[in-house]
Motif scaffolding. Structure first.
Motif, mmCIF file in Angstrom:
data_model
loop_
_atom_site.group_PDB
_atom_site.id
_atom_site.type_symbol
_atom_site.label_atom_id
_atom_site.label_comp_id
_atom_site.label_asym_id
_atom_site.label_seq_id
_atom_site.Cartn_x
_atom_site.Cartn_y
_atom_site.Cartn_z
ATOM 1 N N MET A 1 0.835 -1.179 0.000
ATOM 2 C CA MET A 1 0.000 0.000 0.000
ATOM 3 C C MET A 1 0.884 1.248 0.000
ATOM 4 O O MET A 1 1.869 1.311 0.708
ATOM 5 C CB MET A 1 -0.888 -0.031 1.230
ATOM 6 C CG MET A 1 -1.771 1.154 1.356
ATOM 7 S SD MET A 1 -3.329 0.580 2.020
ATOM 8 C CE MET A 1 -4.337 1.918 1.658
ATOM 9 N N GLN A 2 0.515 2.230 -0.795
ATOM 10 C CA GLN A 2 1.311 3.442 -0.930
ATOM 11 C C GLN A 2 0.937 4.443 0.156
ATOM 12 O O GLN A 2 -0.206 4.537 0.576
ATOM 13 C CB GLN A 2 1.102 4.056 -2.300
ATOM 14 C CG GLN A 2 1.609 3.170 -3.413
ATOM 15 C CD GLN A 2 1.342 3.786 -4.776
ATOM 16 O OE1 GLN A 2 0.639 4.760 -4.884
ATOM 17 N NE2 GLN A 2 1.910 3.193 -5.808
ATOM 18 N N ASP A 3 1.942 5.211 0.577
ATOM 19 C CA ASP A 3 1.704 6.250 1.571
ATOM 20 C C ASP A 3 0.891 7.377 0.947
ATOM 21 O O ASP A 3 1.092 7.725 -0.216
ATOM 22 C CB ASP A 3 3.032 6.814 2.083
ATOM 23 C CG ASP A 3 3.826 5.794 2.881
ATOM 24 O OD1 ASP A 3 3.203 4.904 3.484
ATOM 25 O OD2 ASP A 3 5.066 5.890 2.887
ATOM 26 N N PRO A 4 -0.013 7.984 1.724
ATOM 27 C CA PRO A 4 -0.771 9.123 1.191
ATOM 28 C C PRO A 4 0.129 10.348 1.052
ATOM 29 O O PRO A 4 1.171 10.458 1.703
ATOM 30 C CB PRO A 4 -1.848 9.356 2.249
ATOM 31 C CG PRO A 4 -1.278 8.798 3.506
ATOM 32 C CD PRO A 4 -0.396 7.643 3.080
ATOM 33 N N ILE A 5 -0.285 11.251 0.206
ATOM 34 C CA ILE A 5 0.450 12.504 0.015
ATOM 35 C C ILE A 5 0.165 13.399 1.215
ATOM 36 O O ILE A 5 -0.990 13.621 1.577
ATOM 37 C CB ILE A 5 0.025 13.187 -1.296
ATOM 38 C CG1 ILE A 5 0.416 12.323 -2.490
ATOM 39 C CG2 ILE A 5 0.653 14.567 -1.417
ATOM 40 C CD1 ILE A 5 -0.111 12.823 -3.814
ATOM 41 N N THR A 6 1.218 13.920 1.827
ATOM 42 C CA THR A 6 1.057 14.767 3.002
ATOM 43 C C THR A 6 1.232 16.240 2.640
ATOM 44 O O THR A 6 1.740 16.568 1.561
ATOM 45 C CB THR A 6 2.084 14.402 4.090
ATOM 46 O OG1 THR A 6 3.399 14.705 3.585
ATOM 47 C CG2 THR A 6 2.007 12.929 4.459
ATOM 48 N N ASP A 9 4.791 16.948 1.908
ATOM 49 C CA ASP A 9 5.162 16.578 0.536
ATOM 50 C C ASP A 9 4.784 17.690 -0.447
ATOM 51 O O ASP A 9 5.554 18.038 -1.341
ATOM 52 C CB ASP A 9 4.459 15.292 0.103
ATOM 53 C CG ASP A 9 4.871 14.074 0.901
ATOM 54 O OD1 ASP A 9 5.999 14.052 1.422
ATOM 55 O OD2 ASP A 9 4.037 13.141 1.009
ATOM 56 N N LYS A 80 4.570 8.704 -7.214
ATOM 57 C CA LYS A 80 3.832 7.579 -6.631
ATOM 58 C C LYS A 80 3.773 6.382 -7.576
ATOM 59 O O LYS A 80 3.908 5.254 -7.164
ATOM 60 C CB LYS A 80 2.410 7.998 -6.260
ATOM 61 C CG LYS A 80 2.310 8.705 -4.925
ATOM 62 C CD LYS A 80 0.898 9.159 -4.640
ATOM 63 C CE LYS A 80 -0.017 7.982 -4.380
ATOM 64 N NZ LYS A 80 -1.353 8.395 -3.924
ATOM 65 N N GLN A 83 7.112 4.418 -7.681
ATOM 66 C CA GLN A 83 7.530 3.653 -6.509
ATOM 67 C C GLN A 83 7.105 2.208 -6.663
ATOM 68 O O GLN A 83 5.967 1.914 -7.003
ATOM 69 C CB GLN A 83 6.910 4.220 -5.241
ATOM 70 C CG GLN A 83 7.453 5.566 -4.844
ATOM 71 C CD GLN A 83 6.756 6.093 -3.605
ATOM 72 O OE1 GLN A 83 5.774 5.549 -3.144
ATOM 73 N NE2 GLN A 83 7.267 7.185 -3.070
ATOM 74 N N SER A 85 5.719 -1.321 -5.588
ATOM 75 C CA SER A 85 4.827 -1.795 -4.524
ATOM 76 C C SER A 85 5.465 -3.008 -3.847
ATOM 77 O O SER A 85 6.070 -3.833 -4.502
ATOM 78 C CB SER A 85 3.470 -2.223 -5.065
ATOM 79 O OG SER A 85 3.093 -1.515 -6.162
#
Length: 86
Positions: A1-6, A9, A80, A83, A85
């Motif tokens: 699972m990919q990290d959400p955009i903060t 960021d 994203k 990257q 997975s």
């Protein structure tokens, strides 16, 4: 699972020189065209009051913000997808 955009960021990406340069160029070109359309006649007649100066500054700020937002989201989405997975 990919990290959400903060927010971090987004801010970090927005401050990159390439995005800032592009946004300034877009703001200068688009802002100048819009300023000429919306305020050109008043400026030619010498009607330069403080309220109009504020509106002219906003005329340049809006394309800067739109260009920055589009570039940041495109950059972050591209990162994203690159990257791997796990």
């Amino acid at each position: 699972m990919q990290d959400p955009i903060t927010l971090k960021d987004i801010i970090t990406t927005a401050r990159t020189p390439s995005i800032l340069k592009r946004s300034v160029k877009v703001a200068l070109v688009v802002g100048t065209i819009l300023m000429a359309i919306n305020h050109g006649d008043a400026l030619l007649m010498g009607e330069v009051e403080p309220a109009r100066i504020g509106k002219i500054l906003l005329t340049y700020l809006v394309p800067f913000c739109v260009s920055t937002q589009a570039s940041v989201l495109a950059t972050l989405n591209a990162q994203k997808t690159q990257q791997p997975s796990l």
